[in-house]
Design an enzyme around this catalytic site. Structure first.
Site, mmCIF file in Angstrom:
data_model
loop_
_atom_site.group_PDB
_atom_site.id
_atom_site.type_symbol
_atom_site.label_atom_id
_atom_site.label_comp_id
_atom_site.label_asym_id
_atom_site.label_seq_id
_atom_site.Cartn_x
_atom_site.Cartn_y
_atom_site.Cartn_z
ATOM 1 N N ARG A 1 0.985 -1.189 -0.049
ATOM 2 C CA ARG A 1 -0.081 -0.069 0.011
ATOM 3 C C ARG A 1 0.838 1.371 0.175
ATOM 4 N NH1 ARG A 1 -3.387 -2.680 -1.690
ATOM 5 N NH2 ARG A 1 -5.380 -2.956 -0.679
ATOM 6 N N ASP B 1 4.160 -0.019 -7.002
ATOM 7 C CA ASP B 1 2.836 -0.389 -7.665
ATOM 8 C C ASP B 1 1.820 0.546 -7.021
ATOM 9 O OD1 ASP B 1 1.172 -1.762 -9.602
ATOM 10 O OD2 ASP B 1 0.435 -2.875 -7.896
ATOM 11 N N HIS C 1 -0.976 0.481 -9.742
ATOM 12 C CA HIS C 1 -1.496 -0.532 -8.613
ATOM 13 C C HIS C 1 -2.342 -1.614 -9.706
ATOM 14 C CE1 HIS C 1 -3.547 -0.918 -4.473
ATOM 15 N NE2 HIS C 1 -3.486 -1.948 -5.218
ATOM 16 N N GLU D 1 -2.239 7.887 -4.591
ATOM 17 C CA GLU D 1 -2.491 7.349 -5.893
ATOM 18 C C GLU D 1 -3.977 7.625 -6.271
ATOM 19 O OE1 GLU D 1 -1.783 3.067 -4.732
ATOM 20 O OE2 GLU D 1 -3.999 2.730 -5.300
HETATM 21 P P1 NAI Z 1 -1.867 -11.525 4.408
HETATM 22 O O1 NAI Z 1 -2.692 -11.049 5.444
HETATM 23 O O2 NAI Z 1 -2.052 -12.914 4.151
HETATM 24 O O3 NAI Z 1 -0.682 -11.256 5.010
HETATM 25 C C1 NAI Z 1 -0.108 -9.930 5.702
HETATM 26 C C2 NAI Z 1 1.247 -10.345 6.490
HETATM 27 O O4 NAI Z 1 1.658 -9.268 7.045
HETATM 28 C C3 NAI Z 1 0.634 -11.316 7.694
HETATM 29 O O5 NAI Z 1 1.471 -12.272 7.900
HETATM 30 C C4 NAI Z 1 0.957 -10.349 8.977
HETATM 31 O O6 NAI Z 1 1.244 -11.087 10.246
HETATM 32 C C5 NAI Z 1 2.024 -9.415 8.525
HETATM 33 N N1 NAI Z 1 1.759 -7.977 9.353
HETATM 34 C C6 NAI Z 1 0.778 -7.456 9.943
HETATM 35 N N2 NAI Z 1 1.222 -6.408 10.661
HETATM 36 C C7 NAI Z 1 2.491 -6.241 10.251
HETATM 37 C C8 NAI Z 1 3.525 -5.460 10.751
HETATM 38 N N3 NAI Z 1 3.376 -4.351 11.528
HETATM 39 N N4 NAI Z 1 4.795 -5.820 10.582
HETATM 40 C C9 NAI Z 1 4.916 -6.801 9.580
HETATM 41 N N5 NAI Z 1 4.298 -7.742 9.350
HETATM 42 C C10 NAI Z 1 3.076 -7.254 9.570
HETATM 43 O O7 NAI Z 1 -2.142 -10.492 3.434
HETATM 44 P P2 NAI Z 1 -1.531 -10.707 1.937
HETATM 45 O O8 NAI Z 1 -2.528 -11.382 0.961
HETATM 46 O O9 NAI Z 1 -0.233 -11.299 1.900
HETATM 47 O O10 NAI Z 1 -1.594 -9.006 1.370
HETATM 48 C C11 NAI Z 1 -0.557 -8.399 1.820
HETATM 49 C C12 NAI Z 1 -1.065 -6.723 1.638
HETATM 50 O O11 NAI Z 1 -0.623 -6.676 0.075
HETATM 51 C C13 NAI Z 1 -2.303 -6.390 1.526
HETATM 52 O O12 NAI Z 1 -2.542 -6.088 2.794
HETATM 53 C C14 NAI Z 1 -2.773 -5.384 0.592
HETATM 54 O O13 NAI Z 1 -2.270 -4.007 1.224
HETATM 55 C C15 NAI Z 1 -1.439 -5.647 -0.509
HETATM 56 N N6 NAI Z 1 -2.070 -6.114 -1.744
HETATM 57 C C16 NAI Z 1 -1.763 -5.292 -2.956
HETATM 58 C C17 NAI Z 1 -2.298 -5.711 -4.148
HETATM 59 C C18 NAI Z 1 -1.837 -4.914 -5.488
HETATM 60 O O14 NAI Z 1 -2.335 -5.285 -6.295
HETATM 61 N N7 NAI Z 1 -0.670 -4.245 -5.549
HETATM 62 C C19 NAI Z 1 -3.047 -6.709 -4.219
HETATM 63 C C20 NAI Z 1 -3.379 -7.449 -2.849
HETATM 64 C C21 NAI Z 1 -2.862 -7.191 -1.936
#
Ligand code: NAI
Length: 336
Positions: A237, A261, A298, A266
């Site tokens: 993000r 990205d 994005h 944005e």
């Molecule tokens: P997920 O929920 O499977 O993994 C997120 C990880 O971050 C978890 O292991 C969690 O424990 C960890 N986390 C939470 N707070 C944290 C902190 N303060 N410091 C370090 N780690 C922390 O989510 P997923 O599916 O892997 O997605 C991650 C992020 O990617 C989403 O939150 C979203 O913002 C972003 N995203 C971007 C996309 C794009 O098109 N550019 C598309 C999909 C998601």
């Protein structure tokens, strides 16, 4: 009677996938080009649910209006939910659902694309050869093999991305608020503190959600702890990075490359064609002026597989809600 869903931020590719998926659901879909915010929330009146995307701004005021129009459900067609006031929705009894998992591969693969492109200057070579310039000056890259990458956030995307990096022969250091030590043991990944990750990583990639704790995680203070010439990739993000501080790092050479990205402001630009107007965002304009920065709009999620999964999961979420079923993809307000 078909439930009426207002689908905001609807682009031709969204409409194509949603119309196809809807053949199996039969909702009445009303498409709106704009992303939902306080200026256009009226468009949601007379509908049962709103379907929104990453740049919607659903604050307390918008939630109140949705409630007054009788909207019962906010269906995010993305994983992140930082743009919705979940507490306000809970207070008004509006449920929020999302698509937590549509293709971690899509985002992980785009992350790798940005890394490889920046390292080997493919974006510049494309332009150079089209202009009849076949010089290699300035294009020297480095072997990814044997380098160290720091993965911040080892959830679904971070884990898939790690597999790709290991495929290149890279050493992976990881940081997560909730380390998955079983996975780390099985894959040879080493969890370290953020400081250790910053000090040792040649490349840093962000896969954690945007929260109060992670906002501006990458800022002057953290950049100062990184290796000279570090590559920073953000497919998480925009607000994970303090963009002005990143620009300072790029100007003084501490940051050698940035693949973005997502961008903190944005919402004003991404997903739209602004090529006919003057860019008024000086920070974005400065970012775009660096030849060692790649900005994509994005688009990491944007694969056929992910789009189809998004449409089906969103419609299932909506159907489950109206059928009174358990909402497995609900974003539950956590008071703590
Ligand atoms: P997920 O929920 O499977 O993994 C997120 C990880 O971050 C978890 O292991 C969690 O424990 C960890 N986390 C939470 N707070 C944290 C902190 N303060 N410091 C370090 N780690 C922390 O989510 P997923 O599916 O892997 O997605 C991650 C992020 O990617 C989403 O939150 C979203 O913002 C972003 N995203 C971007 C996309 C794009 O098109 N550019 C598309 C999909 C998601």
């Amino acid at each position: 009677m078909a439930y009426k869903i207002a689908v905001f931020d609807a682009k031709p590719y969204d409409m194509a996938t949603f119309n196809k998926a809807n053949e199996a659901y039969g909702f009445e879909l009303v498409y709106h080009k704009e992303h939902l915010d306080k200026n256009n929330v009226l468009l949601a009146s007379g509908t049962d649910a709103v379907c929104i995307f990453v740049n919607a701004k659903v604050d307390e005021e918008v939630v109140s209006k949705l409630h007054s129009y009788g909207v019962k459900l906010i269906a995010l067609r993305c994983a992140g939910f930082n743009n919705v006031d979940i507490a306000a929705a809970a207070r008004k009894g509006i449920k929020v659902v999302r698509v937590p998992d549509y293709s971690p591969h899509a985002i992980a693969e785009h992350t790798l694309a940005l890394m490889l492109c920046l390292n080997r200057k493919v974006h510049r070579a494309f332009l150079r050869t089209r202009d009849g310039n076949f010089s290699l000056i300035g294009f020297q890259g480095f072997d990814m093999y044997g380098k160290t990458i720091g993965v911040i956030g080892t959830g679904k995307i971070g884990k898939v991305a790690t597999g790709l990096f290991q495929g290149l022969g890279m050493n992976v250091l990881a940081y997560d608020l909730y380390p998955d030590t079983k996975w780390a043991d099985a894959t040879g990944v080493r969890y370290v503190s953020l400081d250790e990750l910053y000090a040792n990583a040649n490349i840093i990639t962000l896969h954690c959600p945007l929260t109060k704790e992670t906002e501006y995680l990458i800022c002057d203070e953290s950049i100062a702890k990184m290796k000279e010439g570090v590559m920073i990739i953000n497919t998480g993000r925009g607000k994970l990075i303090h963009t002005r501080h990143l620009i300072e790092g790029l100007l003084n050479g501490k940051v050698g490359y940035a693949g973005l990205d997502v961008y903190e402001e944005e919402g004003a630009y991404f997903y739209e064609d602004h090529s006919d107007s003057v860019m008024t965002d000086d920070v974005l304009a400065r970012l775009l002026s660096f030849n060692n920065v790649i900005v994509t709009s994005h688009q990491a999620f944007f694969t056929q597989e992910a789009m189809s999964n998004i449409a089906h999961t969103t419609m299932n979420n909506i159907l489950d809600f109206f059928n009174g079923k358990e909402l497995k993809n609900e974003v539950v307000y956590n008071k703590a």
